[in-house]
Design a protein around this motif. Structure first.
Motif, PDB file in Angstrom:
ATOM      1  N   VAL A 189       0.848  -1.200   0.000  1.00 18.63           N
ATOM      2  CA  VAL A 189       0.000   0.000   0.000  1.00 18.63           C
ATOM      3  C   VAL A 189       0.877   1.242   0.000  1.00 18.63           C
ATOM      4  CG1 VAL A 189      -1.736   1.295   1.303  1.00 18.63           C
ATOM      5  CG2 VAL A 189      -1.886  -1.181   1.155  1.00 18.63           C
ATOM      6  N   HIS A 190       1.926   1.214   0.784  1.00 15.50           N
ATOM      7  CA  HIS A 190       2.837   2.354   0.867  1.00 15.50           C
ATOM      8  C   HIS A 190       3.462   2.645  -0.499  1.00 15.50           C
ATOM      9  CE1 HIS A 190       5.850   5.061   2.625  1.00 15.50           C
ATOM     10  NE2 HIS A 190       6.658   4.534   1.727  1.00 15.50           N
ATOM     11  N   ASN A 191       3.974   1.616  -1.145  1.00 16.89           N
ATOM     12  CA  ASN A 191       4.635   1.812  -2.434  1.00 16.89           C
ATOM     13  C   ASN A 191       3.663   2.229  -3.526  1.00 16.89           C
ATOM     14  OD1 ASN A 191       7.106   1.236  -1.364  1.00 16.89           O
ATOM     15  ND2 ASN A 191       6.981  -0.944  -1.838  1.00 16.89           N
ATOM     16  N   ALA A 192       2.416   1.765  -3.459  1.00 12.58           N
ATOM     17  CA  ALA A 192       1.423   2.122  -4.474  1.00 12.58           C
ATOM     18  C   ALA A 192       1.107   3.613  -4.443  1.00 12.58           C
ATOM     19  CB  ALA A 192       0.153   1.304  -4.259  1.00 12.58           C
ATOM     20  N   ALA A 193       1.133   4.216  -3.283  1.00 11.77           N
ATOM     21  CA  ALA A 193       0.770   5.632  -3.150  1.00 11.77           C
ATOM     22  C   ALA A 193       1.975   6.536  -2.923  1.00 11.77           C
ATOM     23  CB  ALA A 193      -0.213   5.790  -1.995  1.00 11.77           C
ATOM     24  N   HIS A 194       3.156   5.981  -2.952  1.00 15.25           N
ATOM     25  CA  HIS A 194       4.368   6.702  -2.578  1.00 15.25           C
ATOM     26  C   HIS A 194       4.595   7.973  -3.404  1.00 15.25           C
ATOM     27  CE1 HIS A 194       8.324   6.841  -0.642  1.00 15.25           C
ATOM     28  NE2 HIS A 194       8.726   7.386  -1.765  1.00 15.25           N
ATOM     29  N   ASP A 195       4.637   7.843  -4.713  1.00 16.70           N
ATOM     30  CA  ASP A 195       4.942   8.993  -5.569  1.00 16.70           C
ATOM     31  C   ASP A 195       3.861  10.062  -5.499  1.00 16.70           C
ATOM     32  OD1 ASP A 195       7.302   7.835  -6.318  1.00 16.70           O
ATOM     33  OD2 ASP A 195       6.452   6.894  -8.116  1.00 16.70           O
ATOM     34  N   THR A 196       2.614   9.636  -5.400  1.00 14.32           N
ATOM     35  CA  THR A 196       1.525  10.600  -5.309  1.00 14.32           C
ATOM     36  C   THR A 196       1.634  11.411  -4.030  1.00 14.32           C
ATOM     37  OG1 THR A 196       0.118   9.091  -6.538  1.00 14.32           O
ATOM     38  CG2 THR A 196      -0.971  10.854  -5.339  1.00 14.32           C
ATOM     39  N   ARG A 197       1.945  10.754  -2.932  1.00 13.75           N
ATOM     40  CA  ARG A 197       2.068  11.471  -1.658  1.00 13.75           C
ATOM     41  C   ARG A 197       3.201  12.482  -1.719  1.00 13.75           C
ATOM     42  NH1 ARG A 197       1.524   6.388   0.628  1.00 13.75           N
ATOM     43  NH2 ARG A 197       3.707   6.415   1.149  1.00 13.75           N
ATOM     44  N   HIS A 198       4.327  12.090  -2.282  1.00  9.90           N
ATOM     45  CA  HIS A 198       5.445  13.026  -2.360  1.00  9.90           C
ATOM     46  C   HIS A 198       5.140  14.206  -3.264  1.00  9.90           C
ATOM     47  CE1 HIS A 198       8.496  11.284   0.148  1.00  9.90           C
ATOM     48  NE2 HIS A 198       8.239  10.094  -0.336  1.00  9.90           N
ATOM     49  N   SER A 199       4.377  13.980  -4.338  1.00 11.90           N
ATOM     50  CA  SER A 199       4.047  15.080  -5.245  1.00 11.90           C
ATOM     51  C   SER A 199       3.100  16.079  -4.571  1.00 11.90           C
ATOM     52  CB  SER A 199       3.427  14.558  -6.539  1.00 11.90           C
ATOM     53  OG  SER A 199       2.152  14.023  -6.294  1.00 11.90           O
ATOM     54  N   MET A 200       2.367  15.631  -3.542  1.00  8.40           N
ATOM     55  CA  MET A 200       1.470  16.526  -2.803  1.00  8.40           C
ATOM     56  C   MET A 200       2.110  17.012  -1.496  1.00  8.40           C
ATOM     57  SD  MET A 200      -2.267  14.761  -3.308  1.00  8.40           S
ATOM     58  CE  MET A 200      -1.886  13.412  -2.230  1.00  8.40           C
ATOM     59  N   ALA A 201       3.406  16.749  -1.309  1.00  4.90           N
ATOM     60  CA  ALA A 201       4.157  17.156  -0.122  1.00  4.90           C
ATOM     61  C   ALA A 201       3.616  16.513   1.146  1.00  4.90           C
ATOM     62  CB  ALA A 201       4.191  18.674   0.018  1.00  4.90           C
ATOM     63  N   PHE A 202       3.101  15.288   1.038  1.00  4.91           N
ATOM     64  CA  PHE A 202       2.630  14.547   2.194  1.00  4.91           C
ATOM     65  C   PHE A 202       3.778  13.676   2.698  1.00  4.91           C
ATOM     66  CE2 PHE A 202       0.566  10.948   4.271  1.00  4.91           C
ATOM     67  CZ  PHE A 202      -0.349  11.594   5.076  1.00  4.91           C
ATOM     68  N   PRO A 203       4.221  13.872   3.923  1.00  3.65           N
ATOM     69  CA  PRO A 203       5.369  13.104   4.420  1.00  3.65           C
ATOM     70  C   PRO A 203       4.999  11.633   4.667  1.00  3.65           C
ATOM     71  CG  PRO A 203       4.438  14.439   6.174  1.00  3.65           C
ATOM     72  CD  PRO A 203       3.698  14.800   4.923  1.00  3.65           C
ATOM     73  N   CYS A 204       5.896  10.768   4.302  1.00  2.00           N
ATOM     74  CA  CYS A 204       5.629   9.338   4.567  1.00  2.00           C
ATOM     75  C   CYS A 204       6.856   8.645   5.137  1.00  2.00           C
ATOM     76  CB  CYS A 204       5.124   8.649   3.316  1.00  2.00           C
ATOM     77  SG  CYS A 204       6.309   8.614   1.967  1.00  2.00           S
ATOM     78  N   HIS A 205       7.939   9.360   5.355  1.00  4.35           N
ATOM     79  CA  HIS A 205       9.139   8.728   5.926  1.00  4.35           C
ATOM     80  C   HIS A 205       9.446   9.365   7.266  1.00  4.35           C
ATOM     81  CE1 HIS A 205      10.096   6.773   2.159  1.00  4.35           C
ATOM     82  NE2 HIS A 205       9.760   7.900   1.563  1.00  4.35           N
TER      83      HIS A 205
END
Length: 59
Positions: free
Chosen positions: A43-59
């Motif tokens: 799930v993390h990898n599926a949404a990873h790039d989208t989250r980063h493009s919206m400046a949503f932190p995931c790390h």
């Protein structure tokens, strides 16, 4: 009587559109935050790039 019926119908349509918009907003935010804090790597990898493009932190 006709004027009252038309006004009531207009209020009902406006209220239902606002309700639909509110549910859509809550659903979208839910998806973003659930994938952002999911423990599953898939799930993390599926949404990873989208989250980063919206400046949503995931790390």
């Amino acid at each position: 009587m006709t004027t009252t019926t038309q006004q009531t119908a207009a209020i009902s349509v406006g209220t239902s559109k606002k309700l639909i918009a509110a549910f859509a907003l809550l659903g979208g935010l839910g998806i973003v935050f659930l994938t952002g804090f999911a423990a599953s790597d898939a799930v993390h990898n599926a949404a990873h790039d989208t989250r980063h493009s919206m400046a949503f932190p995931c790390h």
